[in-house]
Design an enzyme around this catalytic site. Sequence first.
Site, mmCIF file in Angstrom:
data_model
loop_
_atom_site.group_PDB
_atom_site.id
_atom_site.type_symbol
_atom_site.label_atom_id
_atom_site.label_comp_id
_atom_site.label_asym_id
_atom_site.label_seq_id
_atom_site.Cartn_x
_atom_site.Cartn_y
_atom_site.Cartn_z
ATOM 1 N N LYS A 13 24.079 -8.620 47.099
ATOM 2 C CA LYS A 13 22.665 -8.598 47.516
ATOM 3 C C LYS A 13 22.476 -8.943 49.006
ATOM 4 O O LYS A 13 23.405 -9.439 49.658
ATOM 5 C CB LYS A 13 21.887 -9.584 46.639
ATOM 6 C CG LYS A 13 21.852 -9.187 45.159
ATOM 7 C CD LYS A 13 20.886 -10.083 44.384
ATOM 8 C CE LYS A 13 20.857 -9.699 42.911
ATOM 9 N NZ LYS A 13 19.866 -10.519 42.151
ATOM 10 N N TYR A 59 14.703 -1.831 39.128
ATOM 11 C CA TYR A 59 14.273 -3.048 38.433
ATOM 12 C C TYR A 59 13.041 -2.812 37.554
ATOM 13 O O TYR A 59 12.327 -3.768 37.228
ATOM 14 C CB TYR A 59 13.999 -4.161 39.449
ATOM 15 C CG TYR A 59 15.266 -4.852 39.935
ATOM 16 C CD1 TYR A 59 16.068 -5.577 39.057
ATOM 17 C CD2 TYR A 59 15.650 -4.797 41.269
ATOM 18 C CE1 TYR A 59 17.216 -6.220 39.484
ATOM 19 C CE2 TYR A 59 16.814 -5.443 41.719
ATOM 20 C CZ TYR A 59 17.582 -6.155 40.801
ATOM 21 O OH TYR A 59 18.724 -6.798 41.226
ATOM 22 N N PHE A 75 8.010 -12.315 38.926
ATOM 23 C CA PHE A 75 8.828 -12.278 40.137
ATOM 24 C C PHE A 75 9.140 -10.857 40.626
ATOM 25 O O PHE A 75 9.844 -10.686 41.620
ATOM 26 C CB PHE A 75 10.132 -13.054 39.912
ATOM 27 C CG PHE A 75 10.955 -12.584 38.728
ATOM 28 C CD1 PHE A 75 11.790 -11.470 38.835
ATOM 29 C CD2 PHE A 75 10.894 -13.250 37.520
ATOM 30 C CE1 PHE A 75 12.542 -11.035 37.749
ATOM 31 C CE2 PHE A 75 11.656 -12.830 36.426
ATOM 32 C CZ PHE A 75 12.480 -11.711 36.552
ATOM 33 N N ARG A 111 27.996 -17.388 42.133
ATOM 34 C CA ARG A 111 26.656 -17.929 42.396
ATOM 35 C C ARG A 111 26.696 -19.416 42.713
ATOM 36 O O ARG A 111 25.909 -19.893 43.531
ATOM 37 C CB ARG A 111 25.728 -17.615 41.227
ATOM 38 C CG ARG A 111 25.299 -16.137 41.258
ATOM 39 C CD ARG A 111 24.670 -15.741 39.988
ATOM 40 N NE ARG A 111 24.058 -14.412 40.034
ATOM 41 C CZ ARG A 111 23.775 -13.706 38.944
ATOM 42 N NH1 ARG A 111 24.070 -14.184 37.754
ATOM 43 N NH2 ARG A 111 23.223 -12.515 39.060
ATOM 44 N N ASN A 136 20.435 -14.684 44.867
ATOM 45 C CA ASN A 136 21.582 -15.184 44.108
ATOM 46 C C ASN A 136 22.848 -14.344 44.300
ATOM 47 O O ASN A 136 23.722 -14.308 43.442
ATOM 48 C CB ASN A 136 21.220 -15.391 42.630
ATOM 49 C CG ASN A 136 20.885 -14.091 41.924
ATOM 50 O OD1 ASN A 136 20.809 -13.041 42.550
ATOM 51 N ND2 ASN A 136 20.702 -14.155 40.616
HETATM 52 P P1 CMP Z 1 19.476 -9.751 38.709
HETATM 53 O O1 CMP Z 1 20.725 -9.821 37.887
HETATM 54 O O2 CMP Z 1 19.550 -8.913 39.934
HETATM 55 O O3 CMP Z 1 18.268 -9.217 37.796
HETATM 56 C C1 CMP Z 1 16.921 -9.561 38.058
HETATM 57 C C2 CMP Z 1 16.785 -10.549 39.157
HETATM 58 O O4 CMP Z 1 15.547 -11.174 39.284
HETATM 59 C C3 CMP Z 1 17.763 -11.686 38.915
HETATM 60 O O5 CMP Z 1 19.079 -11.235 39.139
HETATM 61 C C4 CMP Z 1 17.230 -12.748 39.889
HETATM 62 O O6 CMP Z 1 17.858 -12.712 41.149
HETATM 63 C C5 CMP Z 1 15.774 -12.336 40.091
HETATM 64 N N1 CMP Z 1 14.843 -13.408 39.748
HETATM 65 C C6 CMP Z 1 13.965 -13.953 40.582
HETATM 66 N N2 CMP Z 1 13.248 -14.900 39.959
HETATM 67 C C7 CMP Z 1 13.691 -14.958 38.689
HETATM 68 C C8 CMP Z 1 13.349 -15.744 37.541
HETATM 69 N N3 CMP Z 1 12.388 -16.674 37.583
HETATM 70 N N4 CMP Z 1 14.037 -15.527 36.386
HETATM 71 C C9 CMP Z 1 15.006 -14.569 36.328
HETATM 72 N N5 CMP Z 1 15.358 -13.801 37.385
HETATM 73 C C10 CMP Z 1 14.715 -14.001 38.545
#
Ligand code: CMP
Length: 140
Positions: free
Chosen positions: A11, A51, A59, A104, A114
């Site tokens: 990322k 997404y 979020f 992470r 993350n």
């Molecule tokens: P990812 O695996 O890329 O899939 C969705 C992303 O949303 C997740 O990783 C997080 O980086 C992001 N995210 C941001 N806020 C939240 C949250 N409160 N709970 C879960 N995912 C979150």
Amino acid sequence: MTKERTFSIIKPDATRRNLTGKINAKFEEKGLRVVAQKRLHMTQEMAERFYAVHKERPFYKDLVKFMTSGPVVVQVLEGNDAVALNRKVMGATNPANAEPGTIRKEFAESIEANSVHGSDSPENAKNEIAFFFSETEIVG
Ligand code: CMP
């Protein structure tokens, strides 16, 4: 154990800090092979589509903004039980809950920034790989 492929994104928080090599080293140390990889800057439209499952989550808007804030490295990783193995190597979504030694735990800045994304099921892996790669770009 079955040989499998999963989809990964390094990322913008990680590319900004020049961590691509360190993150790839983690994958390789644990038996995941990078069989396709490209660096690109996601457009808003791409991030929104990628997404889309999170569209109703609070979020979502910030997530799309973050994922388009800088370059990402999209990848196909191959290995035994690659989907589950990669989730183990990445660690928990929230770095505060991630195990020591995981990507992470070592590199993530926050639950949003993350450092990596990884597919959560073999079916999603297939769809996410197809979103970014054609078969001829994947060389096992
Ligand atoms: P990812 O695996 O890329 O899939 C969705 C992303 O949303 C997740 O990783 C997080 O980086 C992001 N995210 C941001 N806020 C939240 C949250 N409160 N709970 C879960 N995912 C979150």
